[in-house]
Design an enzyme around this catalytic site. Sequence first.
Site, PDB file in Angstrom:
ATOM      1  N   SER A   1       0.828  -1.201   0.000  1.00 39.88           N
ATOM      2  CA  SER A   1       0.000   0.000   0.000  1.00 39.88           C
ATOM      3  C   SER A   1       0.870   1.261   0.000  1.00 39.88           C
ATOM      4  CB  SER A   1      -0.969  -0.035   1.187  1.00 39.88           C
ATOM      5  OG  SER A   1      -1.979   0.925   1.053  1.00 39.88           O
TER       6      SER A   1
ATOM      7  N   ASP B   1      -5.708  -3.444  -2.324  1.00 40.34           N
ATOM      8  CA  ASP B   1      -4.710  -3.154  -1.294  1.00 40.34           C
ATOM      9  C   ASP B   1      -4.150  -4.425  -0.646  1.00 40.34           C
ATOM     10  OD1 ASP B   1      -3.466  -2.217   1.192  1.00 40.34           O
ATOM     11  OD2 ASP B   1      -4.482  -0.327   0.788  1.00 40.34           O
TER      12      ASP B   1
END
Length: 303
Positions: free
Chosen positions: A40, A155
């Site tokens: 991320s 993510d």
Amino acid sequence: MTKAIRLILGSGGARGLAHIGAIREIEKRGYEIKSVIGCSVGAIVGGYYCAGKLDRFEEWVCSLSEWDVVRFMDFSLFSKNGIMKGDLLTDTMRELVGEQRIEDLPISFAAVATNLNDHKEVWLTRGDLFDAIRASMAIPGLMTPKEIDGKTLVDGGLLNPLPGAPTYLDGTQFTIAVSLAGRDVDQPFGPNPPEPNESPIDRYRKSIDEFLGSIQDKLGLEPKKQKEVKEELGVSGVMLEAFDAMQQTIARYRLAAYPPDVLIEIPNNVCRTLEVYKARQLIHAGEHWAREAFEHHAHLAEN
């Protein structure tokens, strides 16, 4: 003697800008970063670092105000798989990186994402650098997924917010990890942090407060004590806070399974997920908590 290390950068929204400060402190101590594994925001910072563009990214992110953060959130009422398209943000960030492929980077890099098709984590080690970063940072429900090689990717923090694993072979024997799930502390930024960027909204609010204050002074009125207002998070806010809480829990389990040689922990209460406009403070915090970690692990770092 320079020590080659593997660097792991965890997920955690705007707190991840502290990764920049941590990297600066790691380099000051003479370590040579041979590979970076990022998830991320960790993939964002790690990708820029491995591409040799971290200075440019730091300059850009430190110029952002609260208003800029709002401007980059291009919400869409018509998207079926995310309330934010992210086109404006991702296009701007791609310009800073340029067209680069992961396998051509001077420093080995892997971005960790989650494949929604089979519910497994994916380590992206080849292909377009920014496509990998975009996939790794696509918070489910907030930002639309990224399609790569027939995989629907979101993510990486969904399954692996601190992606350390002994099977990743890069020739290094020493691992440093930066976790964004540290315990809350009284001074999360460390001592003497810089001031955050001031947005136009802040300036107008300050001007109004000063004007009202001057009128109260002239009339001899005591300023009213402001009541504490509990901030309403809204749907996206609740989504982000819930996702963040989940990541923190998973990260602690990951640390127990794969402990690094040196762990740098950024306090959870250093900022909220979207408070990117606190970049200067967050970078300062990264440097501070990295120094704290190295002092704590001094015996290991010397070996």
